[in-house]
Motif scaffolding. Structure first.
Motif, PDB file in Angstrom:
ATOM      1  N   VAL A 119      44.223  40.098  35.473  1.00  0.00           N
ATOM      2  CA  VAL A 119      45.438  40.349  36.235  1.00  0.00           C
ATOM      3  C   VAL A 119      45.009  40.900  37.588  1.00  0.00           C
ATOM      4  N   SER A 120      45.322  40.180  38.643  1.00  0.00           N
ATOM      5  CA  SER A 120      44.742  40.494  39.949  1.00  0.00           C
ATOM      6  C   SER A 120      45.337  41.730  40.592  1.00  0.00           C
ATOM      7  N   GLY A 121      46.588  42.066  40.263  1.00  0.00           N
ATOM      8  CA  GLY A 121      47.219  43.199  40.931  1.00  0.00           C
ATOM      9  C   GLY A 121      47.764  42.870  42.305  1.00  0.00           C
ATOM     10  N   THR A 122      47.747  41.597  42.678  1.00  0.00           N
ATOM     11  CA  THR A 122      48.352  41.175  43.939  1.00  0.00           C
ATOM     12  C   THR A 122      49.731  40.584  43.653  1.00  0.00           C
ATOM     13  N   GLY A 123      50.530  40.426  44.695  1.00  0.00           N
ATOM     14  CA  GLY A 123      51.872  39.892  44.520  1.00  0.00           C
ATOM     15  C   GLY A 123      52.829  40.960  44.038  1.00  0.00           C
ATOM     16  N   THR A 124      54.018  40.540  43.624  1.00  0.00           N
ATOM     17  CA  THR A 124      55.076  41.483  43.272  1.00  0.00           C
ATOM     18  C   THR A 124      55.010  41.905  41.822  1.00  0.00           C
TER      19      THR A 124
ATOM     20  N   GLY B  27      51.382  49.749  50.129  1.00  0.00           N
ATOM     21  CA  GLY B  27      50.388  50.811  50.231  1.00  0.00           C
ATOM     22  C   GLY B  27      49.818  51.290  48.920  1.00  0.00           C
ATOM     23  N   TYR B  28      50.189  50.650  47.797  1.00  0.00           N
ATOM     24  CA  TYR B  28      49.634  51.041  46.509  1.00  0.00           C
ATOM     25  C   TYR B  28      48.248  50.427  46.317  1.00  0.00           C
ATOM     26  N   ALA B  29      47.305  51.213  45.823  1.00  0.00           N
ATOM     27  CA  ALA B  29      46.071  50.641  45.295  1.00  0.00           C
ATOM     28  C   ALA B  29      46.416  50.039  43.938  1.00  0.00           C
ATOM     29  N   THR B  30      46.093  48.773  43.732  1.00  0.00           N
ATOM     30  CA  THR B  30      46.507  48.083  42.505  1.00  0.00           C
ATOM     31  C   THR B  30      45.296  47.542  41.763  1.00  0.00           C
ATOM     32  N   PHE B  31      45.434  47.440  40.436  1.00  0.00           N
ATOM     33  CA  PHE B  31      44.322  46.899  39.661  1.00  0.00           C
ATOM     34  C   PHE B  31      44.813  46.381  38.311  1.00  0.00           C
ATOM     35  N   GLY B  32      44.011  45.499  37.724  1.00  0.00           N
ATOM     36  CA  GLY B  32      44.294  44.926  36.425  1.00  0.00           C
ATOM     37  C   GLY B  32      43.027  44.347  35.839  1.00  0.00           C
ATOM     38  N   ASP B  33      43.101  43.881  34.594  1.00  0.00           N
ATOM     39  CA  ASP B  33      41.913  43.361  33.917  1.00  0.00           C
ATOM     40  C   ASP B  33      42.297  42.248  32.953  1.00  0.00           C
ATOM     41  N   ASP B  34      41.329  41.776  32.174  1.00  0.00           N
ATOM     42  CA  ASP B  34      41.577  40.668  31.231  1.00  0.00           C
ATOM     43  C   ASP B  34      41.694  41.150  29.787  1.00  0.00           C
ATOM     44  N   SER B  35      41.714  42.454  29.579  1.00  0.00           N
ATOM     45  CA  SER B  35      41.825  43.138  28.281  1.00  0.00           C
ATOM     46  C   SER B  35      40.594  42.988  27.402  1.00  0.00           C
ATOM     47  N   GLY B  36      39.525  42.399  27.942  1.00  0.00           N
ATOM     48  CA  GLY B  36      38.266  42.396  27.214  1.00  0.00           C
ATOM     49  C   GLY B  36      37.907  41.117  26.493  1.00  0.00           C
ATOM     50  N   HIS B  37      38.414  39.980  26.960  1.00  0.00           N
ATOM     51  CA  HIS B  37      37.974  38.687  26.456  1.00  0.00           C
ATOM     52  C   HIS B  37      38.419  37.618  27.448  1.00  0.00           C
ATOM     53  N   VAL B  38      37.876  36.436  27.296  1.00  0.00           N
ATOM     54  CA  VAL B  38      38.146  35.347  28.228  1.00  0.00           C
ATOM     55  C   VAL B  38      38.967  34.272  27.544  1.00  0.00           C
ATOM     56  N   GLY B  39      40.029  33.826  28.238  1.00  0.00           N
ATOM     57  CA  GLY B  39      40.827  32.714  27.748  1.00  0.00           C
ATOM     58  C   GLY B  39      42.070  33.168  27.032  1.00  0.00           C
ATOM     59  N   ASN B  40      43.181  32.485  27.327  1.00  0.00           N
ATOM     60  CA  ASN B  40      44.460  32.806  26.697  1.00  0.00           C
ATOM     61  C   ASN B  40      45.104  31.542  26.156  1.00  0.00           C
TER      62      ASN B  40
END
Length: 559
Positions: free
Chosen positions: A132-137, A150-163
């Motif tokens: 999850v890139s944390g960009t966009g709305t 102005g928010y620092a944003t972040f996200g991840d893939d929850s620890g595995h590849v592919g959905n």
């Protein structure tokens, strides 16, 4: 009015999309209020490219890992193609698992040149597997992405590849724990360490926002890591993760194991049209939305009887439902009742508003094919069943050849301890929010009353459990629940757009608790109309005067 897809978070086959809007089109019946000019925070000194190649030690992460590695860090210019977020530093890295056989947690962090002193962690969707890139709305919020604000944003893939929805990572213990809760803390701690290195200080406020799986994650951080967050937006939360998966198995068994249990989409449409005919105007407005769900539920026996086939009807009659088909719908309506408790003593999963305006023919609805595929698919065999089938095979039995058609949900035998353990690892049904309340944390939840993936009645039940535990006054002091008529799981006849992040920040920062909000419709056919977003248990009722497409002509009333 057009809806632009900005930042998609996968929710199985469909996506919980972050939608932004332009101005109303002719005939839309209403226009979105003009977006005020963006008040940008000042430019602040920051480090960016120096972060590339950095190795963070495991000691900086609150849960066990082998540390984190920063793969790249680069400034993204305002004029970069597709950039709607202003000038920012994009940091990409990975968090190393304890066992080399487990996948990394991949993450992205965005550091704005104009920082407002706040940080926002984004949740995932479905089984995640995509960074999850944390960009966009924020999903279903107006223009002005958090990063641009102005928010620092972040996200991840929850620890595995592919959905793909098949959840093969369920075979790996560390990946399951990461998906359940650990990735949230690990990524949070890494992000804060990098924010401090970049700006020279930690955020003043830390928020979380997500829907579906991300909604479950929002409740998870409140329950497990309450001191880390000042505010949470947790929409359509998959709180009882095991419950919804087990119910999905029972729905699939009703469709494919019980003779005649499959319901063709045309008959699901018939049921939906009959529901609208009976219930649409119960809120005073014939607008295609079932808002007065309680009054509609009172009509349910008559509605079911009107849909039931006469004894002499043929099984393929396209104007009525057989007893076997109605039984499938009643499995959905009644939900799951187990003879054993899962984690936190939970033995129920509340059923859906099947006969109160929920449409089950979309990508996340019931089966479109009368034939069960060897590998059940979301569209062909139904989202709930396909996800439940994968859960049984990969998470519970850990045997991809196991048959969910033969799995006894009521009497799981030797798999009972596994089910209980999984429900605690992935679920978010713990009612203890005392530490989050004590330090002033705030929570906003929005969900559709016509949600076909996460039962709205399960979310309401959890809210009522909080009321029973803490009392109305204390729950009002930290939580808002908005149940939206006509809204499904990212789709529906009414798709709300409302600035929940702004409401949350005003509440946390200035003590301005949100009350009735105004939501603008993103649905293509009715784009631009507005409705009050009422605090549960209220719903919007037409006053009888004025334009049906304008929120000011509705009032929030309780059933």
């Amino acid at each position: 009015m057009t809806a632009r897809v900005r930042n998609a978070c996968a929710v199985g086959a469909l996506v919980w999309t972050s939608l932004a809007m332009g101005r109303g089109t002719p005939g839309s019946g209403g226009e979105k209020a003009p977006v005020p000019p963006l008040r940008l925070p000042p430019t602040v000194p920051m480090r960016c490219t120096e972060l590339a190649g950095l190795a963070l030690p495991a000691s900086e992460i609150g849960l066990p890992t082998r540390g984190a590695q920063i793969d790249s860090a680069a400034m993204i210019a305002i004029a970069a193609p597709g950039n709607v977020d202003g000038e920012y530093c994009r940091v990409v890295g990975s968090i190393k698992p304890l066992k080399a056989s487990a996948p990394d947690i991949r993450f992205e962090l965005n550091l704005p040149r104009r920082w407002n002193g706040r940080a926002l962690q984004f949740g995932g969707g479905g089984y995640s597997g995509v960074v999850v890139s944390g960009t966009g709305t924020v999903p279903f919020s107006p223009d002005q992405p958090p990063l641009a604000r102005g928010y620092a944003t972040f996200g991840d893939d929850s620890g595995h590849v592919g959905n793909p929805g098949l959840a093969a990572f369920g075979l790996v213990d560390e990946a399951v724990i990461n998906f359940g809760y650990a990735h949230l803390k690990k990524t949070h701690d890494v992000a804060l360490a990098l924010i401090a290195r970049s700006y020279g200080r930690l955020p003043e406020k830390m928020y979380f926002a997500g829907g579906s799986t991300g909604g479950r994650e929002g409740y998870t951080v409140i329950q497990r890591f309450p001191d880390d967050y000042d505010g949470v937006i947790a929409n359509s939360p998959a709180l009882n993760f095991s419950g919804v998966r087990l119910l999905g198995v029972q729905v699939g068994q009703a469709e494919y194991r019980n003779p005649g249990g499959f319901i063709p989409p045309a008959l699901l449409d018939l049921m939906y049209r009959r529901t609208l005919a009976a219930c649409d105007a119960l809120d005073g407005a014939a607008d295609g939305i079932v808002s007065n769900v309680a009054a509609c539920r009172a009509l349910e026996p008559q509605l079911i009887q009107s849909l039931r086939c006469a004894p002499q009807a043929q099984a393929e009659d396209d104007n009525c439902l057989t007893d076997a088909q109605l039984k499938t719908l009643l499995v959905l309506r009644d939900g799951l009742q187990l003879p054993y408790p899962l984690a936190w003593g939970i033995s129920r999963y509340r059923g859906y508003n099947v006969f109160q305006g929920t449409h089950f023919t979309g990508m996340l609805g019931l089966a479109h094919s009368a034939e069960r595929l060897p590998e059940p698919g979301f569209f062909s065999n139904g989202y709930l069943y396909a996800q439940g089938d994968a859960y049984i095979r990969y998470f519970v039995t850990r045997d991809d050849t196991a048959s969910s058609m033969q799995f006894d949900v009521q009497h799981p035998g030797r798999y009972l301890p596994r089910l209980v353990d999984l429900s605690g690892t992935i679920g978010a049904m713990n009612p203890d929010m005392s530490r989050f309340i004590a330090h002033g944390g705030k929570l906003i939840t929005l969900q559709g009353l016509a949600d076909e993936v996460i039962s709205p009645n399960q979310t309401i039940a959890y809210y009522r459990a909080l009321i029973a535990r803490y009392g109305d006054a204390q729950v009002d002091s930290f939580m808002r629940l908005y149940m939206v008529p006509g809204f499904q799981h990212g789709n529906g006849v009414f798709i709300p757009s409302v600035d929940m992040l702004g409401a949350l920040d005003d509440w946390v920062t200035h003590g301005l608790a949100p009350q009735t909000l105004v939501a603008v419709d993103l649905a293509r056919a009715t784009n631009g109309r507005s409705r009050p977003l009422c605090r549960y248990p209220a719903f919007p009722r037409y006053t009888g005067h004025g334009n049906l497409d304008r929120a000011e002509n509705f009032r929030c009333v309780e059933p």
